[in-house]
Scaffold this motif. Sequence first.
Motif, PDB file in Angstrom:
ATOM      1  N   PHE A 138       2.948 -11.463   0.186  1.00  0.00           N
ATOM      2  CA  PHE A 138       2.751 -10.785   1.465  1.00  0.00           C
ATOM      3  C   PHE A 138       2.945  -9.293   1.293  1.00  0.00           C
ATOM      4  O   PHE A 138       3.897  -8.870   0.640  1.00  0.00           O
ATOM      5  CB  PHE A 138       3.738 -11.322   2.498  1.00  0.00           C
ATOM      6  N   ARG A 153      -4.085 -14.126  -5.093  1.00  0.00           N
ATOM      7  CA  ARG A 153      -3.479 -12.925  -4.525  1.00  0.00           C
ATOM      8  C   ARG A 153      -2.158 -12.608  -5.218  1.00  0.00           C
ATOM      9  O   ARG A 153      -1.849 -11.443  -5.501  1.00  0.00           O
ATOM     10  CB  ARG A 153      -3.258 -13.152  -3.035  1.00  0.00           C
ATOM     11  N   TYR A 154      -1.396 -13.672  -5.528  1.00  0.00           N
ATOM     12  CA  TYR A 154      -0.129 -13.456  -6.222  1.00  0.00           C
ATOM     13  C   TYR A 154      -0.353 -12.883  -7.625  1.00  0.00           C
ATOM     14  O   TYR A 154       0.367 -11.992  -8.076  1.00  0.00           O
ATOM     15  CB  TYR A 154       0.650 -14.768  -6.300  1.00  0.00           C
TER      16      TYR A 154
END
Lengths: 127, 92
Positions: free
Chosen positions: B91, B83-84
């Motif tokens: 987030f 995801r990063y």
Amino acid sequence: MIAPLELTREILAAAAMVGGTFFMIVTGLGLLRFPDVYTRMHAAGKAGTIGVALLILAPVFFFAGSEPFVSFRGVLAIVFQFITTPAATYLLAHACYATRYPTHAGTALDELGRWMPVVPDEDFGEE
Amino acid sequence: MSPWFAWVTQSCLLGLFGAALLCLYRILVGPGAADRAVAFDTLSAIVIGMICLLCILWESSLYFDAVWILTLVGFLGSAAVARYLARGRLFP
């Protein structure tokens, strides 16, 4: 003199252990030798999954009949591993391809480039 | 536990240590973050296998719960790194 049931359990557990260790060493060699992040994922996603499944199967064979609930927990761990490792590999490969992680210089064909064009920077999510 | 079985278990532990050294090399010199994430995923799988072999060697199933817990925690680490890499932050 060992009871034949215990000998059978030990032979099955030893076979699972040796097979799992072989697959984990093959995974390490693939991580060491492959030139590209995608080929390294190929090594880690397939051989690593089957290797750790065999390694979890060894205590299931060894504790069969002597310790309660080990087989249940072992099968649960194998199911989790079979679900999570391909999912993690797919997430990583998708992220790498979306950010145009460099491929090996000898890559001949890129069929996915037609369906996933290069994303401009302002489309990287909303602020 | 018969003696040959203990010998096989210790030899497999030694082989797993060798595989873990290969993964540590890839974590140290890997050219990018994704290579390190793949190597870390494999290293967590090798630690799971070591816990299984130590359960057999100590003839105790006390630590067997750590196996499936480590499976889920390793997946969380890989998903967070992916995801990063895709979004540039963790987030939203």
